[in-house]
Design a protein around this motif. Structure first.
Motif, short mmCIF file in Angstrom:
data_model
loop_
_atom_site.label_atom_id
_atom_site.label_comp_id
_atom_site.label_asym_id
_atom_site.label_seq_id
_atom_site.Cartn_x
_atom_site.Cartn_y
_atom_site.Cartn_z
N PRO A 66 38.34 38.47 39.04
CA PRO A 66 38.72 39.19 37.83
C PRO A 66 40.02 38.63 37.25
CG PRO A 66 38.01 40.73 39.52
CD PRO A 66 38.09 39.38 40.17
N THR A 67 40.18 38.74 35.95
CA THR A 67 41.36 38.18 35.29
C THR A 67 42.61 39.01 35.50
OG1 THR A 67 40.68 39.26 33.24
CG2 THR A 67 40.01 36.97 33.55
N ALA A 68 42.47 40.22 36.08
CA ALA A 68 43.61 41.04 36.47
C ALA A 68 43.66 41.13 37.99
CB ALA A 68 43.50 42.44 35.86
N SER A 69 44.85 41.36 38.53
CA SER A 69 44.99 41.46 39.98
C SER A 69 44.29 42.70 40.51
CB SER A 69 46.47 41.52 40.36
OG SER A 69 47.03 42.75 39.93
N SER A 70 44.03 42.72 41.80
CA SER A 70 43.39 43.89 42.41
C SER A 70 44.25 45.13 42.24
CB SER A 70 43.13 43.63 43.90
OG SER A 70 42.21 42.55 44.07
N ALA A 71 45.56 44.97 42.33
CA ALA A 71 46.47 46.11 42.14
C ALA A 71 46.39 46.64 40.72
CB ALA A 71 47.90 45.69 42.48
N ALA A 72 46.34 45.74 39.74
CA ALA A 72 46.24 46.17 38.34
C ALA A 72 44.91 46.85 38.07
CB ALA A 72 46.42 44.96 37.41
N LEU A 73 43.84 46.35 38.69
CA LEU A 73 42.53 46.99 38.52
C LEU A 73 42.51 48.37 39.16
CD1 LEU A 73 40.06 44.02 39.15
CD2 LEU A 73 40.60 45.13 36.97
N ARG A 74 43.16 48.51 40.33
CA ARG A 74 43.23 49.83 40.96
C ARG A 74 43.94 50.82 40.06
NH1 ARG A 74 45.41 46.85 45.46
NH2 ARG A 74 43.70 46.05 46.74
N GLU A 75 45.04 50.38 39.47
CA GLU A 75 45.80 51.26 38.59
C GLU A 75 44.99 51.66 37.35
OE1 GLU A 75 50.07 51.27 36.14
OE2 GLU A 75 49.58 49.63 37.52
N ASP A 117 39.43 51.14 44.76
CA ASP A 117 40.14 50.28 45.71
C ASP A 117 39.48 48.89 45.72
OD1 ASP A 117 41.90 49.43 47.64
OD2 ASP A 117 40.75 50.28 49.32
N TRP A 118 39.85 48.06 44.75
CA TRP A 118 39.27 46.72 44.63
C TRP A 118 39.77 45.82 45.75
CZ3 TRP A 118 35.63 45.87 40.92
CH2 TRP A 118 35.55 46.81 39.90
N PRO A 119 38.88 45.02 46.35
CA PRO A 119 39.31 44.11 47.43
C PRO A 119 40.07 42.91 46.87
CG PRO A 119 36.99 43.76 46.94
CD PRO A 119 37.43 44.94 46.10
N GLU A 120 40.79 42.27 47.75
CA GLU A 120 41.54 41.06 47.37
C GLU A 120 40.61 39.85 47.38
OE1 GLU A 120 44.62 40.97 46.35
OE2 GLU A 120 45.02 43.10 46.72
N TRP A 121 40.83 38.95 46.42
CA TRP A 121 40.05 37.72 46.33
C TRP A 121 40.80 36.57 47.01
CZ3 TRP A 121 35.49 36.57 43.25
CH2 TRP A 121 34.88 37.71 42.73
N SER A 122 40.09 35.49 47.27
CA SER A 122 40.69 34.32 47.93
C SER A 122 41.44 33.44 46.94
CB SER A 122 39.60 33.50 48.63
OG SER A 122 38.66 32.99 47.68
N VAL A 123 41.32 33.72 45.64
CA VAL A 123 41.97 32.92 44.61
C VAL A 123 42.77 33.86 43.70
CG1 VAL A 123 40.25 31.08 44.64
CG2 VAL A 123 39.93 33.04 43.11
N THR A 124 43.65 33.29 42.92
CA THR A 124 44.45 34.08 41.99
C THR A 124 43.58 34.57 40.83
OG1 THR A 124 45.11 32.06 40.85
CG2 THR A 124 46.59 32.88 42.56
N PRO A 125 44.04 35.59 40.10
CA PRO A 125 43.21 36.16 39.03
C PRO A 125 42.72 35.11 38.03
CG PRO A 125 45.04 37.62 39.47
CD PRO A 125 45.28 36.38 40.30
#
Length: 391
Positions: A43-52, A57-65
């Motif tokens: 996703p183009t937003a971070s997992s933390a930004a998506l959670r907000e 509770d979106w999981p973390e990806w292996s690559v940056t947004p």
């Protein structure tokens, strides 16, 4: 496994295109433009930004947004091989020998599209020293003329067109999808009069930022979340990240993706927005197929016969609107899923008339997850095109 890329066909009579001197025994494929969406990305937003934004509770990806993943590159490579096989089997000469007939132009604004161009270069003409190219500085008007400052959609016409599409957001399948998303992301967020920011019940709103239209509201958030769930599945995340819906994730995606499709129809497929955003791309394709100079894409010459454009789903949505195209898939709920390829082919027949055929290649949901693109089976549908007139 059966092949699941589909084909959309349209035929147009064109004039003014020069042919070769030889007399073939059947129709000849003279030129091809391939518009490819990039491979699977985070996703183009971070997992933390998506959670907000969503409460999930979106999981973390292996690559940056916004980056294409290694698995995404593998799946894209499989698609490239399937497309290559298709055109080699048709006898398309630029893929059968090393020549200067292939040119690959990527959107330089994003690393994932640059990588996509490189995957096409490696797989489409292996050992031929073909490399993807892109504009190094600033937005490329071929991929986004609005960002490049080359076009501005009429605010009045855009708002009128958006208003006419508002009923789409109230359709039964979209409302069903929003309800399913709410249950997955933040159940209870719409309870009571004072619902929380995670409630997807709010109407879609058209906004303007730096001269470009964008959507906000529950439907826009829902469309983003639906695509993000599809990306999780396509990437191969374990099913338990989907929570209570882990028992039938494909079923969930089929239910929620109409929200994302509606988001596209309400903005990206509005003709006034599509013409402004991707009019340069559309004209470049027309020029290439008509043997006219392609002034907006450096490196395209009179000897170029295959032009690959490594871009985005937004580009495919825009061309669908500009040329009057539409398509759906039985095995893929996202009409412009990662790796989807829109192909424009110029064919010359024995009586010298020319037709342009437009095809759409795709991978099924399960093929994306497995990193595959198999078989040669095709299906066709005849369309009534608009605004595809070549001199």
């Amino acid at each position: 496994m059966k092949k699941t890329h589909s084909v959309v066909l349209l035929a147009l009579f064109l004039t003014g295109c020069s042919g070769g001197a030889s007399v073939p025994s059947g129709p000849v494929l003279e030129k091809v433009v391939l518009l490819s969406r990039h491979g699977i990305r985070s996703p183009t937003a971070s997992s933390a930004a998506l959670r907000e934004k969503t409460g999930f509770d979106w999981p973390e990806w292996s690559v940056t947004p916004g980056e294409m993943t290694p698995h995404g590159a593998v799946a894209l490579g499989a698609m490239v091989q399937a497309v290559r096989t298709h055109y080699v089997d048709l006898g398309f000469n630029p893929l059968r020998s090393c020549s200067d007939g292939v040119w690959i132009w990527a959107d330089g604004a994003d690393h994932r599209t640059q990588q996509t161009g490189q995957v096409w270069a490696r797989g489409l003409v292996p050992d031929c020293h073909v490399f993807a190219q892109w504009q190094e500085c600033g937005p490329d008007p071929v991929f986004n003329a609005i960002s490049a400052g080359r076009a501005v959609p009429s605010k009045h016409e855009t708002e009128q067109a958006f208003a006419s599409m508002l009923p789409v957001s109230k359709s039964a399948d979209v409302q069903h999808g929003l309800h399913a998303l709410q249950t997955v992301l933040a159940p209870g967020a719409c309870d009571g009069v004072a619902h929380t920011a995670w409630c997807l019940r709010d109407d879609v709103v058209l906004e303007w930022k730096k001269g470009a239209p964008r959507l906000s509201g529950g439907g826009a958030t829902g469309g983003m979340a639906a695509e993000s769930l599809l990306l999780l599945y396509s990437e191969g995340f374990p099913l338990d990240v989907f929570g209570p819906s882990s028992g039938d994730v494909p079923g969930l995606l089929n239910t929620v993706m109409p929200v994302h499709e509606a988001e596209s129809r309400m903005l990206r497929r509005l003709p006034v927005v599509a013409a402004a955003r991707n009019g340069v791309m559309a004209e470049s394709i027309r020029a290439f197929l008509a043997d006219r100079p392609v002034t907006e894409i450096p490196g395209v010459t009179t000897s170029t016969r295959l032009l690959v454009l490594a871009g985005h789903d937004t580009n495919q949505d825009a061309l669908a609107a500009i040329f009057g195209l539409s398509w759906t898939f039985d095995d893929q709920p996202d009409s412009t899923a990662p790796d989807t390829v829109l192909a424009f082919e110029r064919w010359r027949y024995l009586d010298r008339h020319v037709e342009v055929k437009v095809r759409i290649f795709h991978q099924s949901l399960e093929e994306l997850r497995a990193g595959q693109a198999s078989g040669v089976e095709r299906s066709m549908q005849t369309l009534e095109p608009r605004n595809f007139v070549l001199p």
